[in-house]
Design an enzyme around this catalytic site. Structure first.
Site, mmCIF file in Angstrom:
data_model
loop_
_atom_site.group_PDB
_atom_site.id
_atom_site.type_symbol
_atom_site.label_atom_id
_atom_site.label_comp_id
_atom_site.label_asym_id
_atom_site.label_seq_id
_atom_site.Cartn_x
_atom_site.Cartn_y
_atom_site.Cartn_z
ATOM 1 N N HIS A 1 -4.615 -17.098 -4.675
ATOM 2 C CA HIS A 1 -5.469 -16.313 -3.782
ATOM 3 C C HIS A 1 -6.725 -17.063 -3.343
ATOM 4 O O HIS A 1 -7.513 -16.526 -2.571
ATOM 5 C CB HIS A 1 -5.857 -15.004 -4.489
ATOM 6 C CG HIS A 1 -6.671 -15.258 -5.720
ATOM 7 N ND1 HIS A 1 -6.152 -15.861 -6.844
ATOM 8 C CD2 HIS A 1 -7.973 -15.039 -5.986
ATOM 9 C CE1 HIS A 1 -7.104 -15.990 -7.744
ATOM 10 N NE2 HIS A 1 -8.218 -15.496 -7.254
ATOM 11 N N ASP A 2 -6.938 -18.267 -3.853
ATOM 12 C CA ASP A 2 -8.111 -19.061 -3.485
ATOM 13 C C ASP A 2 -7.771 -20.254 -2.591
ATOM 14 O O ASP A 2 -8.670 -21.015 -2.216
ATOM 15 C CB ASP A 2 -8.797 -19.613 -4.752
ATOM 16 C CG ASP A 2 -9.376 -18.525 -5.641
ATOM 17 O OD1 ASP A 2 -9.765 -17.467 -5.116
ATOM 18 O OD2 ASP A 2 -9.427 -18.741 -6.872
ATOM 19 N N ASP A 45 -1.777 -1.231 -3.842
ATOM 20 C CA ASP A 45 -2.054 -0.488 -5.073
ATOM 21 C C ASP A 45 -0.908 -0.631 -6.071
ATOM 22 O O ASP A 45 0.130 -1.239 -5.763
ATOM 23 C CB ASP A 45 -2.330 0.994 -4.751
ATOM 24 C CG ASP A 45 -1.294 1.561 -3.803
ATOM 25 O OD1 ASP A 45 -0.094 1.337 -4.066
ATOM 26 O OD2 ASP A 45 -1.671 2.200 -2.791
ATOM 27 N N ASP A 64 -5.443 -10.369 -15.358
ATOM 28 C CA ASP A 64 -6.497 -11.318 -15.036
ATOM 29 C C ASP A 64 -7.692 -10.973 -15.918
ATOM 30 O O ASP A 64 -8.150 -9.825 -15.925
ATOM 31 C CB ASP A 64 -6.867 -11.192 -13.545
ATOM 32 C CG ASP A 64 -7.242 -12.526 -12.941
ATOM 33 O OD1 ASP A 64 -8.064 -13.225 -13.557
ATOM 34 O OD2 ASP A 64 -6.719 -12.859 -11.865
ATOM 35 N N GLU A 116 -7.678 -20.777 -16.524
ATOM 36 C CA GLU A 116 -8.050 -21.343 -15.222
ATOM 37 C C GLU A 116 -9.285 -22.204 -15.431
ATOM 38 O O GLU A 116 -10.308 -21.715 -15.921
ATOM 39 C CB GLU A 116 -8.357 -20.235 -14.202
ATOM 40 C CG GLU A 116 -8.499 -20.805 -12.800
ATOM 41 C CD GLU A 116 -9.587 -20.159 -11.937
ATOM 42 O OE1 GLU A 116 -9.535 -20.337 -10.715
ATOM 43 O OE2 GLU A 116 -10.501 -19.502 -12.471
ATOM 44 N N ASP A 137 -4.092 3.846 2.551
ATOM 45 C CA ASP A 137 -5.527 3.624 2.759
ATOM 46 C C ASP A 137 -5.809 2.196 3.222
ATOM 47 O O ASP A 137 -6.963 1.773 3.284
ATOM 48 C CB ASP A 137 -6.332 3.954 1.486
ATOM 49 C CG ASP A 137 -5.965 3.046 0.325
ATOM 50 O OD1 ASP A 137 -5.057 2.194 0.482
ATOM 51 O OD2 ASP A 137 -6.585 3.164 -0.751
ATOM 52 N N ASP A 179 0.853 -1.197 0.000
ATOM 53 C CA ASP A 179 0.000 0.000 0.000
ATOM 54 C C ASP A 179 0.887 1.244 0.000
ATOM 55 O O ASP A 179 1.606 1.482 0.966
ATOM 56 C CB ASP A 179 -0.899 -0.039 1.251
ATOM 57 C CG ASP A 179 -1.694 1.251 1.434
ATOM 58 O OD1 ASP A 179 -1.886 1.980 0.439
ATOM 59 O OD2 ASP A 179 -2.119 1.513 2.579
ATOM 60 N N ASP A 222 -9.892 -16.265 -16.040
ATOM 61 C CA ASP A 222 -10.693 -16.734 -14.915
ATOM 62 C C ASP A 222 -11.794 -17.693 -15.366
ATOM 63 O O ASP A 222 -12.539 -17.377 -16.316
ATOM 64 C CB ASP A 222 -11.324 -15.487 -14.263
ATOM 65 C CG ASP A 222 -11.965 -15.766 -12.927
ATOM 66 O OD1 ASP A 222 -11.216 -15.961 -11.959
ATOM 67 O OD2 ASP A 222 -13.208 -15.762 -12.852
#
Ligand code: NOJ
Length: 564
Positions: A338-339, A30, A99, A266, A26, A22, A207
């Site tokens: 990330h899953d 990013d 992605d 994917e 925030d 970051d 995806d």
């Protein structure tokens, strides 16, 4: 091997931008944050950076619900930041993979807003709108057009009261499925993809791209025991026009572009036979698949029904995929994304043997044939998080599952136990850069709590320690770049019945490599004559002076090399 595609010697690094770095305080990562860490990534040696979605999004599913395909969400920065990232990454020898989430959009995407505006909308047919089930009225329980269960709990159909019709959403109700049967939809997507390639990106991770073709007759699925919802999988996985759509996409988007690009499909539930077809070079569909068989081995019925993992099953699965794609096709190699929960906690040991377990797992994976993926923090041996209550979770899948399971009468403590093991939030805790209060990820309150173990597990410590997981991964990546047998060699599984030790050889052009991985915390003798005296090219312990046999120490990994 000049005629082999470049991605056979490449390693991909996945960035989950929300949780990476970051820069503006925030609490959310990013693009400038990523730019600030490019030298770290270059030092690791990776070739490609795959960014999870950074497009404008209501963030219902952390960006996998896109409301504008041709911009950047302000939370992540601007298009100018994006261009700067592409330029700087290229200058440092790394490519950028976007992605591509085109099975569905956000319900706030202008296409869906228009489609929902009325039955006569010119975009009505861009999504899957259907009346209630014959003989039933809209809103009545069971009136949904099919009984399919959504991935994020509840039915896959949402009623739009204004028109009395339902729309299909395989994921959340804020992720309506696009209707790929409509050629206008496909052309709009291809135009968008060309726009990103023209902007300089080097390819796409696609995806759930094996869900874009559905059985248009929309049959019901077999119901899950005792429930009213059914399994729609057979009706929307690798459907009748999937190959046709991907071949068309290739022609419309990629053909004739002569710079090195990469396409990764994917594909949950893809079979080996289908994967061969999707990745056969002459068919020109995608370069490689991302398949799930090995990460489903510790699940009984659903992903929340965890059962002990068996090494023999892992070997059988990987071995079958290695053999099945030996002649034609290509696979991705991954433990994490990330899953998925963190691999060192899942298949290794995240306690006393954490570093050795993480390096052993990395070694075994990276020595297979295929393209390895490193998910942010895996190169540090990051672990699952110590979630204490449901309030600690942010992931829509986890939060919805908890509500549904508890409402159905399951004991909340048991539901939490399963979430702790399997929740996607385990992978999404912020990247651990240093031992400062928010792990160097942010100066604000992070959107998801940092793992308290960042005091010991962090990039600053790892980069300074030559024996760290980081440097071990760096050496594995370098080995793929320099040793052709790693990228191109034939694969032979050894000791397939052994419950504790993973063993295989790769051979290429007169060179043979043996990889050994001890998946236990005990010492294991390995009986493979002729190897103990071979050259040790990589290992996660100081070399063992005993040259008479091979005795693997707890979670030890070794790679030997000899001339065949
Ligand atoms: C697969 C992605 O990896 C996952 O994070 C997402 O929730 C679903 N597809 C829906 O886009």
């Amino acid at each position: 091997m000049t005629d082999e595609p470049w991605w056979k010697t490449a390693v991909v690094y996945q960035i989950y931008p929300r949780s990476f770095a970051d820069s503006d305080g925030d609490g959310i990562g990013d693009l400038p944050g990523i730019i600030g860490r490019l030298d770290y990534l270059r030092r690791l040696g990776v070739d490609v950076l795959w960014l999870s979605p950074v497009y404008p999004s209501p963030q219902d599913d952390n960006g996998y619900d896109i409301s504008d395909y041709q911009n950047i969400d302000p939370v992540f920065g601007t298009l100018a930041d994006f261009d700067a990232l592409v330029e700087r990454a290229h200058a440092k020898g790394m490519r950028i993979l976007m992605d591509l989430v085109v099975n569905h959009t956000s319900d706030e995407h202008p296409w869906f807003v228009e489609s929902r505006s009325g039955k006569d909308s010119p975009k009505r047919d861009w999504y899957w709108w259907r009346p209630p089930r014959a003989g039933m009225t809209a809103g009545q329980p069971g009136a949904e057009p099919t009984n399919w269960a959504s991935f994020f709990s509840g039915p896959t159909w949402e009623l739009d009261p204004a028109t009395g019709e339902y729309f299909l959403h395989l994921f959340s109700r804020k992720q309506p499925d696009l209707n790929w049967e409509n050629p206008e939809v496909r052309q709009a997507i291809y135009a968008m993809m060309r726009w990103w390639l023209d902007r300089g990106v080097d390819g796409f991770r696609m995806d759930v791209i094996n869900m874009i073709s559905k059985d248009t007759t929309l049959p019901d699925g077999v119901t899950f025991h005792g429930g009213s919802l059914g399994d729609g999988f057979p009706h929307f996985i690798s459907g009748p026009r999937n190959h046709e759509f991907l071949a068309e996409m290739h022609r419309e988007v990629f053909e004739g572009r002569d710079r090195p690009l990469l396409t990764v499909g994917e594909m949950p539930g893809v079979t080996l036979e289908q994967a061969v077809e999707f990745t056969a070079p002459e068919r020109r569909e995608v370069d490689m698949v991302f398949q799930f068989e090995h990460v489903n081995l510790d699940q009984a019925g659903s992903k929340w029904d965890v059962r002990p993992f068996q090494l023999r099953e892992l070997k059988a699965s990987f071995g079958r995929w290695q053999a099945g794609l030996a002649e034609v096709g290509w696979n991705s190699l991954y433990w994490n994304n990330h899953d998925q929960p963190r691999v060192v906690s899942r298949f290794g040991d995240d306690g006393a043997h954490r570093v050795r377990a993480a390096t052993m797992l990395g070694t075994v994976l990276h020595l297979h044939r295929g393209t390895p993926y490193v998910y942010q923090g895996e190169e540090l041996g990051m672990t699952n998080a110590p979630f204490t209550s449901i309030e600690d979770f942010r992931d829509i899948e986890s939060v919805n599952h908890y509500a549904e399971a508890v409402a159905a009468g399951q004991e909340p403590g048991a539901v939490l136990t399963a979430l702790r093991l399997m929740s996607r939030d385990n992978a999404r805790t912020p990247m651990q850069w240093d031992d400062s209060p928010n792990a160097g990820f942010t100066t604000a309150t992070p959107w998801l709590a940092v793992n308290p173990n960042h005091k010991e597990i962090n990039a600053a410590v790892a980069v300074a320690d030559p024996d760290s997981v980081f440097h071990h991964y760096r050496r594995l990546i370098e080995l793929r770049h320099t040793e052709p047998a790693v990228a191109y060699g034939d694969f032979t599984m050894l000791l397939s019945d052994d419950e504790h030790v993973y063993a295989f050889t790769r051979s290429y052009d007169g060179v043979e490599l043996l990889t050994l991985g001890n998946f236990t915390g005990a010492t294991r003798a390995v009986d493979l004559p002729g190897w103990a005296a071979a050259q040790l090219v990589i290992g996660n312990y100081p070399p063992d002076e005993d040259r008479n046999g091979i005795l693997l120490r707890p979670w030890e990994a070794r790679v030997y090399r000899r001339n065949a």
